[in-house]
Design a protein around this motif. Structure first.
Motif, PDB file in Angstrom:
ATOM      1  N   TYR A  19      -6.958 -19.300  12.399  1.00  0.00           N
ATOM      2  CA  TYR A  19      -6.493 -19.901  13.640  1.00  0.00           C
ATOM      3  C   TYR A  19      -6.403 -18.918  14.824  1.00  0.00           C
ATOM      4  O   TYR A  19      -6.638 -19.319  15.956  1.00  0.00           O
ATOM      5  CB  TYR A  19      -5.120 -20.583  13.451  1.00  0.00           C
ATOM      6  N   THR A  20      -6.031 -17.691  14.620  1.00  0.00           N
ATOM      7  CA  THR A  20      -5.771 -16.784  15.740  1.00  0.00           C
ATOM      8  C   THR A  20      -7.022 -16.121  16.275  1.00  0.00           C
ATOM      9  O   THR A  20      -7.021 -15.613  17.397  1.00  0.00           O
ATOM     10  CB  THR A  20      -4.790 -15.676  15.309  1.00  0.00           C
ATOM     11  N   GLY A  21      -8.111 -16.088  15.497  1.00  0.00           N
ATOM     12  CA  GLY A  21      -9.304 -15.375  15.915  1.00  0.00           C
ATOM     13  C   GLY A  21      -9.174 -13.886  15.731  1.00  0.00           C
ATOM     14  O   GLY A  21     -10.070 -13.130  16.089  1.00  0.00           O
ATOM     15  N   GLU A  22      -8.044 -13.431  15.198  1.00  0.00           N
ATOM     16  CA  GLU A  22      -7.838 -12.016  14.953  1.00  0.00           C
ATOM     17  C   GLU A  22      -8.331 -11.643  13.565  1.00  0.00           C
ATOM     18  O   GLU A  22      -8.610 -12.509  12.732  1.00  0.00           O
ATOM     19  CB  GLU A  22      -6.347 -11.668  15.074  1.00  0.00           C
ATOM     20  N   ILE A  23      -8.448 -10.355  13.350  1.00  0.00           N
ATOM     21  CA  ILE A  23      -8.840  -9.856  12.045  1.00  0.00           C
ATOM     22  C   ILE A  23      -7.873  -8.751  11.636  1.00  0.00           C
ATOM     23  O   ILE A  23      -7.342  -8.031  12.492  1.00  0.00           O
ATOM     24  CB  ILE A  23     -10.285  -9.315  12.061  1.00  0.00           C
ATOM     25  N   SER A  24      -7.612  -8.655  10.336  1.00  0.00           N
ATOM     26  CA  SER A  24      -6.790  -7.574   9.796  1.00  0.00           C
ATOM     27  C   SER A  24      -7.673  -6.642   8.991  1.00  0.00           C
ATOM     28  O   SER A  24      -8.537  -7.103   8.237  1.00  0.00           O
ATOM     29  CB  SER A  24      -5.677  -8.130   8.897  1.00  0.00           C
ATOM     30  N   ARG A  25      -7.467  -5.385   9.165  1.00  0.00           N
ATOM     31  CA  ARG A  25      -8.227  -4.381   8.417  1.00  0.00           C
ATOM     32  C   ARG A  25      -7.244  -3.399   7.803  1.00  0.00           C
ATOM     33  O   ARG A  25      -6.347  -2.897   8.500  1.00  0.00           O
ATOM     34  CB  ARG A  25      -9.197  -3.666   9.348  1.00  0.00           C
ATOM     35  N   VAL A  26      -7.390  -3.155   6.511  1.00  0.00           N
ATOM     36  CA  VAL A  26      -6.480  -2.260   5.791  1.00  0.00           C
ATOM     37  C   VAL A  26      -7.215  -0.983   5.398  1.00  0.00           C
ATOM     38  O   VAL A  26      -8.300  -1.033   4.830  1.00  0.00           O
ATOM     39  CB  VAL A  26      -5.905  -2.932   4.524  1.00  0.00           C
ATOM     40  N   ILE A  27      -6.636   0.157   5.754  1.00  0.00           N
ATOM     41  CA  ILE A  27      -7.185   1.462   5.380  1.00  0.00           C
ATOM     42  C   ILE A  27      -6.181   2.130   4.453  1.00  0.00           C
ATOM     43  O   ILE A  27      -5.008   2.266   4.805  1.00  0.00           O
ATOM     44  CB  ILE A  27      -7.431   2.352   6.609  1.00  0.00           C
ATOM     45  N   GLU A  28      -6.627   2.532   3.299  1.00  0.00           N
ATOM     46  CA  GLU A  28      -5.741   3.218   2.358  1.00  0.00           C
ATOM     47  C   GLU A  28      -6.068   4.703   2.337  1.00  0.00           C
ATOM     48  O   GLU A  28      -7.218   5.095   2.142  1.00  0.00           O
ATOM     49  CB  GLU A  28      -5.881   2.644   0.950  1.00  0.00           C
ATOM     50  N   VAL A  29      -5.054   5.521   2.544  1.00  0.00           N
ATOM     51  CA  VAL A  29      -5.216   6.972   2.582  1.00  0.00           C
ATOM     52  C   VAL A  29      -4.354   7.583   1.487  1.00  0.00           C
ATOM     53  O   VAL A  29      -3.129   7.579   1.578  1.00  0.00           O
ATOM     54  CB  VAL A  29      -4.814   7.551   3.954  1.00  0.00           C
ATOM     55  N   GLU A  30      -4.976   8.116   0.460  1.00  0.00           N
ATOM     56  CA  GLU A  30      -4.226   8.646  -0.674  1.00  0.00           C
ATOM     57  C   GLU A  30      -3.648  10.027  -0.397  1.00  0.00           C
ATOM     58  O   GLU A  30      -2.667  10.430  -1.021  1.00  0.00           O
ATOM     59  CB  GLU A  30      -5.121   8.689  -1.919  1.00  0.00           C
ATOM     60  N   ASP A  31      -4.256  10.772   0.510  1.00  0.00           N
ATOM     61  CA  ASP A  31      -3.785  12.123   0.832  1.00  0.00           C
ATOM     62  C   ASP A  31      -2.646  12.018   1.849  1.00  0.00           C
ATOM     63  O   ASP A  31      -2.865  11.675   3.006  1.00  0.00           O
ATOM     64  CB  ASP A  31      -4.942  12.952   1.402  1.00  0.00           C
ATOM     65  N   SER A  32      -1.426  12.315   1.416  1.00  0.00           N
ATOM     66  CA  SER A  32      -0.254  12.153   2.287  1.00  0.00           C
ATOM     67  C   SER A  32      -0.273  13.114   3.471  1.00  0.00           C
ATOM     68  O   SER A  32       0.194  12.773   4.563  1.00  0.00           O
ATOM     69  CB  SER A  32       1.036  12.348   1.478  1.00  0.00           C
ATOM     70  N   ASP A  33      -0.821  14.321   3.283  1.00  0.00           N
ATOM     71  CA  ASP A  33      -0.896  15.273   4.394  1.00  0.00           C
ATOM     72  C   ASP A  33      -1.810  14.749   5.503  1.00  0.00           C
ATOM     73  O   ASP A  33      -1.507  14.896   6.694  1.00  0.00           O
ATOM     74  CB  ASP A  33      -1.409  16.636   3.906  1.00  0.00           C
ATOM     75  N   PHE A  35      -2.410  11.642   6.056  1.00  0.00           N
ATOM     76  CA  PHE A  35      -1.690  10.498   6.616  1.00  0.00           C
ATOM     77  C   PHE A  35      -0.731  10.968   7.714  1.00  0.00           C
ATOM     78  O   PHE A  35      -0.696  10.413   8.814  1.00  0.00           O
ATOM     79  CB  PHE A  35      -0.923   9.794   5.492  1.00  0.00           C
ATOM     80  N   ILE A  36       0.024  12.015   7.417  1.00  0.00           N
ATOM     81  CA  ILE A  36       1.011  12.546   8.368  1.00  0.00           C
ATOM     82  C   ILE A  36       0.316  13.105   9.610  1.00  0.00           C
ATOM     83  O   ILE A  36       0.734  12.873  10.745  1.00  0.00           O
ATOM     84  CB  ILE A  36       1.878  13.622   7.691  1.00  0.00           C
ATOM     85  N   SER A  37      -0.763  13.863   9.388  1.00  0.00           N
ATOM     86  CA  SER A  37      -1.497  14.452  10.518  1.00  0.00           C
ATOM     87  C   SER A  37      -2.117  13.382  11.399  1.00  0.00           C
ATOM     88  O   SER A  37      -2.173  13.522  12.624  1.00  0.00           O
ATOM     89  CB  SER A  37      -2.589  15.401  10.007  1.00  0.00           C
ATOM     90  N   LEU A  38      -2.606  12.318  10.777  1.00  0.00           N
ATOM     91  CA  LEU A  38      -3.216  11.233  11.538  1.00  0.00           C
ATOM     92  C   LEU A  38      -2.199  10.594  12.482  1.00  0.00           C
ATOM     93  O   LEU A  38      -2.499  10.342  13.653  1.00  0.00           O
ATOM     94  CB  LEU A  38      -3.777  10.174  10.590  1.00  0.00           C
TER      95      LEU A  38
END
Length: 338
Positions: A19-33, A35-38
Motif C-alpha cells: 500500500y505505501t509504495g515504500e520498500i524495506s531493506r535489511v542489512i546484516e553486519v556481523e562485525d560489531s566494530d 557496525f559501530i564505525s558505520l
C-alpha cells in the motif's frame, strides 16, 4: 525474499511494503566494530544518510533496516555496503566521504567508491596513508603518473598541491629524481610586497608558506631542513626560475592562475631531462591587476591536445576539506553561472 552478499559478514534482504509504495531493506553486519564505525559518534554517519536520502533507518542488534522510497533505499543500501567495505580495510569515513559515496551510488557508480581508496599514493612521516578521496583526485594522480606535464585546475580544498607534493616526495625517495622544486608567483592579494617588513626572503615567505606546510606534513620538519640544506628540496618564488634548466627534478608550480603569460611560458620552458612538472591553480581566484590575462588560462587553451600534457579539471565534488568549504565552492560556482 532476495539476498545480496557483499562479503561474508554482510547480508541484505528486501521486503516490499504493501500500500505505501515504500520498500524495506535489511542489512546484516556481523562485525560489531564495523557496525559501530558505520554509525559514528552519536550515530552522526547514519543520521547524515537519513537526511541526504530522506529515508528511515532502524538498528536492532547487528541488523540495519532501511525504509522509504525504493530508489533512495537502494542508493542507501549500496552506499552502506561500500562504506562497510572501506571500514573493513581499515579506512575511516567522514561526512565528506559519505556524501561523495551517496553521489556515486546515485549515479550508478557504486563500484567505484572502493576503487578510489585502493591505491596508497604515499605514507607521511607519521605513518598516515595518503589516498585519493574522489574520482577527480584519482584522475589527477593517474595523469601525473602518466604524463610529463600535468595541469590540475580546481577550487580550494581539492588536494591539488598536497597530492602533487606527496607524489614528488615518493619520487625523491625512490630516486626517480634528484630534487623537488616548489614555486609560486609572489602576487599581492590586497597588499604590496614593498610595504611588508624584512628582507626579500622574509617578504616572499608568506606566499610560500602553503608549500612549506604541505612538504612538512609529508616528510617532517627535520628531514625537510636537511634536504633544503642539501638543495634536494627548493622552495622559491617563480622569479627565481628564470634562466635555469631544471633536470632530474619534480617541479610544482602552485597558484598558477596568478602567473602572467610571460611567466607561464618562462616556467614551462625550464623543463629539463628526466623531469616532471605539475601546475596547479584556481581560475576563479585570479589576483592579477585588472586587464592582465592569466598565464594559466592561456596555457590551458594553447596546450590542450598536446601529447604528454594532461589537463585535469576538479570541481566542488572533489573538495576534501571541511564540508562547509564544498558548500561555499558550490555556491560560488552556481553564482558564476547566473
Amino acid at each position: 525474499m532476495e539476498g545480496t552478499n557483499v562479503n561474508e559478514n554482510i547480508e541484505t534482504t528486501a521486503v516490499k511494503t504493501e500500500y505505501t509504495g515504500e520498500i524495506s531493506r535489511v542489512i546484516e553486519v556481523e562485525d560489531s566494530d564495523c557496525f559501530i564505525s558505520l554509525f559514528g559518534l552519536n550515530d552522526e554517519n547514519i543520521e547524515l544518510i537519513k537526511r541526504e536520502l530522506g529515508i528511515s533507518v532502524f538498528a536492532h542488534g547487528t541488523e540495519i533496516t532501511l525504509k522509504g522510497d525504493p530508489r533512495n533505499v537502494e542508493v542507501a543500501r549500496l552506499t552502506i555496503e561500500k562504506l562497510l567495505e572501506i571500514i573493513k580495510k581499515g579506512d575511516s569515513i567522514d561526512a565528506t566521504r559519505i556524501r561523495y559515496a551517496i553521489d556515486l551510488a546515485g549515479e550508478g557508480n557504486a563500484d567505484r567508491i572502493s576503487e578510489i581508496m585502493r591505491d596508497v599514493i604515499a605514507i607521511t612521516y607519521k605513518g598516515r596513508q595518503v589516498k585519493c578521496k574522489t574520482l577527480g583526485q584519482k584522475r589527477y594522480v593517474d595523469a601525473i603518473k602518466k604524463n610529463t606535464c600535468t595541469f590540475g585546475i580546481g577550487p580550494a580544498g581539492t588536494g591539488k598541491t598536497y597530492l602533487a607534493v606527496a607524489m614528488a616526495v615518493v619520487a625523491l625517495k625512490n630516486k626517480d629524481i634528484e630534487r623537488i622544486i616548489l614555486t609560486r608567483p609572489a602576487v599581492e592579494a590586497g597588499e604590496k610586497l614593498g610595504f611588508l617588513p624584512g628582507d626579500l626572503q622574509q617578504k616572499v615567505d608568506p606566499y610560500l608558506r602553503p608549500l612549506y606546510d604541505a612538504i612538512n606534513e609529508m616528510m617532517g620538519a627535520e628531514a625537510f631542513q636537511r634536504l633544503m640544506e642539501k638543495q634536494a628540496v627548493e622552495v622559491a618564488p617563480l622569479a627565481y626560475m628564470r634562466g635555469r634548466t631544471l633536470n632530474d627534478a619534480f617541479i610544482i608550480l602552485d597558484e598558477a592562475q596568478n602567473t602572467t603569460s610571460e611567466q607561464m611560458k618562462m616556467f614551462l620552458t625550464r623543463m629539463g631531462m628526466n623531469s616532471k612538472m605539475v601546475i596547479t591553480g584556481d581560475v576563479t581566484q585570479i589576483d592579477l591587476p585588472l586587464g592582465k590575462k592569466s598565464g594559466l588560462v592561456e596555457a590551458v587553451d594553447v596546450l590542450k591536445g598536446v601529447d604528454d600534457i594532461a589537463i585535469v579539471n576538479l570541481t566542488h565534488k572533489d573538495v576534501v576539506r571541511h564540508e562547509l568549504v564544498q558548500a561555499i565552492v558550490k555556491a560560488y560556482e552556481k553564482h558564476g553561472r547566473m
